[in-house]
Scaffold this motif. Sequence first.
Motif, PDB file in Angstrom:
ATOM      1  N   GLY A  27     -13.018 -68.565  65.358  1.00  0.00           N
ATOM      2  CA  GLY A  27     -12.199 -67.591  66.226  1.00  0.00           C
ATOM      3  C   GLY A  27     -12.548 -66.446  65.835  1.00  0.00           C
ATOM      4  O   GLY A  27     -12.696 -65.650  66.927  1.00  0.00           O
ATOM      5  N   LEU A  28     -12.560 -66.086  64.680  1.00  0.00           N
ATOM      6  CA  LEU A  28     -12.852 -64.590  64.123  1.00  0.00           C
ATOM      7  C   LEU A  28     -14.199 -64.066  64.686  1.00  0.00           C
ATOM      8  O   LEU A  28     -14.321 -63.034  65.018  1.00  0.00           O
ATOM      9  CB  LEU A  28     -12.704 -64.365  62.525  1.00  0.00           C
ATOM     10  CG  LEU A  28     -13.145 -63.140  62.007  1.00  0.00           C
ATOM     11  CD1 LEU A  28     -11.978 -61.898  62.497  1.00  0.00           C
ATOM     12  CD2 LEU A  28     -13.546 -63.271  60.489  1.00  0.00           C
ATOM     13  N   ASN A  29     -15.324 -64.880  64.366  1.00  0.00           N
ATOM     14  CA  ASN A  29     -16.685 -64.487  64.661  1.00  0.00           C
ATOM     15  C   ASN A  29     -16.661 -64.504  66.138  1.00  0.00           C
ATOM     16  O   ASN A  29     -17.292 -63.644  66.811  1.00  0.00           O
ATOM     17  CB  ASN A  29     -17.591 -65.500  64.179  1.00  0.00           C
ATOM     18  CG  ASN A  29     -17.845 -65.092  62.652  1.00  0.00           C
ATOM     19  OD1 ASN A  29     -18.134 -63.568  62.686  1.00  0.00           O
ATOM     20  ND2 ASN A  29     -17.943 -65.669  61.788  1.00  0.00           N
ATOM     21  N   ASP A  30     -16.029 -65.354  67.016  1.00  0.00           N
ATOM     22  CA  ASP A  30     -16.220 -65.469  68.227  1.00  0.00           C
ATOM     23  C   ASP A  30     -15.412 -63.997  68.919  1.00  0.00           C
ATOM     24  O   ASP A  30     -16.078 -63.562  69.998  1.00  0.00           O
ATOM     25  CB  ASP A  30     -15.577 -66.721  68.935  1.00  0.00           C
ATOM     26  CG  ASP A  30     -15.827 -66.783  70.691  1.00  0.00           C
ATOM     27  OD1 ASP A  30     -16.913 -66.804  70.795  1.00  0.00           O
ATOM     28  OD2 ASP A  30     -14.638 -66.756  71.208  1.00  0.00           O
ATOM     29  N   ARG A  31     -14.119 -63.729  68.419  1.00  0.00           N
ATOM     30  CA  ARG A  31     -13.590 -62.444  68.945  1.00  0.00           C
ATOM     31  C   ARG A  31     -14.472 -61.505  68.607  1.00  0.00           C
ATOM     32  O   ARG A  31     -14.636 -60.430  69.333  1.00  0.00           O
ATOM     33  CB  ARG A  31     -12.188 -62.422  68.341  1.00  0.00           C
ATOM     34  CG  ARG A  31     -11.185 -63.473  69.114  1.00  0.00           C
ATOM     35  CD  ARG A  31      -9.650 -63.097  68.705  1.00  0.00           C
ATOM     36  NE  ARG A  31      -9.623 -63.092  67.059  1.00  0.00           N
ATOM     37  CZ  ARG A  31      -9.287 -64.448  66.564  1.00  0.00           C
ATOM     38  NH1 ARG A  31      -9.270 -65.417  67.331  1.00  0.00           N
ATOM     39  NH2 ARG A  31      -9.238 -64.471  65.437  1.00  0.00           N
ATOM     40  N   ILE A  32     -14.948 -61.188  67.267  1.00  0.00           N
ATOM     41  CA  ILE A  32     -15.603 -59.943  67.141  1.00  0.00           C
ATOM     42  C   ILE A  32     -17.042 -59.870  67.870  1.00  0.00           C
ATOM     43  O   ILE A  32     -17.384 -58.956  68.411  1.00  0.00           O
ATOM     44  CB  ILE A  32     -16.079 -60.216  65.600  1.00  0.00           C
ATOM     45  CG1 ILE A  32     -14.797 -59.759  64.628  1.00  0.00           C
ATOM     46  CG2 ILE A  32     -17.124 -59.022  65.377  1.00  0.00           C
ATOM     47  CD1 ILE A  32     -14.920 -60.102  63.061  1.00  0.00           C
TER      48      ILE A  32
END
Length: 184
Positions: A10-15
Amino acid sequence: MHAVYKAIDGLNDRIGRFVAWFTLAMVLIQFALVVARYVFSANDLLFLSSLWWQESIVYLHGALIMSAAGYTFLHNGHVRVDIFYRTASQRSQDWTDLVGSLLFLLPVCWLIAWSAWPNVALSWRNFEGSTETSGIPFKYLLKSTVLLLAALLALQAVSTALKAALRLMDEDVVDPYRAEESLD
């Protein structure tokens, strides 16, 4: 374990989705510079020098590439020689992902961070800025994106290894990003 890989994904997708907008910003800035220079013969744009704006394009480009590496890995968009991987069984692919992440990608991320750290630390100590007088005075922030690359890519390697290990233990892994690779 499931919460860990979901949080990292989720973190990498949002970034990745956020920094994708840097591309539009780069295009708009470049367009505005061309119009200002060749239509209005202006060297400044919004009270900032054209050099400052040109450097901002470089900063945005560097930040985009460094910040989106984990996103690219998450979405299986990295360059891979998949002569064997594509035709391999799911179990072989999971072993490849597990071993590749732990034995190759994580050490490379550590090496990137380890080799970049002295330069980034020195840059922060001196609050390094542009070599041009009218340039952006935040080169230390741009150099810090190398550490961001190493961190985000290492996190995604951990996520990939976790998902592969869980699948090898016959656990259900909810991975909405893995379905994209079958669209090739």
